[in-house]
Design a protein around this motif. Sequence first.
Motif: not given
Length: 400
Positions: A343-371
């Motif tokens: 997610f880069s580093h310093g002042i250009h650290t991705c501002i959407g990184a927390p959202l990407a991590r949340l989407e990843g966590r939620v989607a992967l958990n549901i995906l693992l449940d179903r498949y």
Amino acid sequence: MTTTLPSAWAVHPDQFWLRGIQPDRPVEFKAELGTWNIYGYAEAHRVLSDPATFSSDTTRLVPAESKADVAELSEGSLLQLDPPLHNKMRKLVSRAFTPKVVADLEPRIGQLTRELLDAVAGRDRLELVEALFYPLPVIVIAELLGVPASDRELFRSWVDELLSSTDQVSVNEQTEEQKKVAKEQIRVTRKFTEYLGEHAEERRRHPREDLLTKLVEAEVDGERLNHTEIVNFANVLLIAGHITTTMLLGNTVLCLDAFPDQAARVHADRALVPPVIEESLRFLSPFSAVARVTTTEVELGGATIPADRMLMVWVAAANRDARHFTNPDVFDPARAENKHLAFSHGIHTCIGAPLARLEGRVALNILLDRYPSLRTIPGEPPTFQPNPAMTGVKVLPLQA
């Protein structure tokens, strides 16, 4: 344990480190392109930490005949701004990505994931980029911005055109083919900005509770953003706000398929989902490279780099640097410290990184449940993005 990529993973040849091949030096000059390649972790970390020496404003090296077009499409872009303007512009959008705002999106992300998977329920064969990994993040960012999520196939066609080039960045005299590609990318980018411009003008007349309205109404040092700044700012949020997560999700599922021992562990213990995501970001970093320009002569990695030279900072290679990571070609979510640069580093650290991590966590958990038994299909390998500056699955056929 496998320590290199399966041979079926047809990644770009310039991404040689994904095959477990270490660069000869942490900093190398590529004469045929006129660029300096930064491969080492310490060197990449230094570049990303020092915007005064390593500027994000790469437009200064654009050929004279293209400067006007490029300036028009980069004005207001967070990715190409340096302090102090970068800091001021970033503050405009930071309130849209506070911990509370992001956390409050979890129920919506879960709802969307279930709806998208419901639409393909009962199928023995899934193409998960098409079914889930693309639409989920683009719907989320479109709803935040306030543009119709139903236009997502339009966005996808434009992004595919933008990322279709298989060439590395060059600052040498361009060939006719390279000039043609550059003009095509400018043309496609204008489609995005014209589209967003129409919505921005509508917000001036009819404000809403969305991020685009906030940009239209925002002020920097007492002045409103101009039309170009608004649409370029929104363009970065729309594109970067979904494509990183699309690649993160696909790459993580692909890693679990390639390393079944780790897949078994995460199925048994869902607390491992976040570290699995972090290791996926390190192992297959979505944005392989970012560009910087030296503002002065500098010593880096044993090399002397003159002022006004283009640097390609290969964060994906830095994330495989054996000087920093133990057994870097092993997919190991249990790493004691995983301070990757995905997610880069310093002042250009991705501002959407927390959202990407949340989407990843939620989607992967549901995906693992179903498949619980998702796996790749023999003879149908995944297709990676063709652009060497990106490492991400473009097509991922799986058997349920």
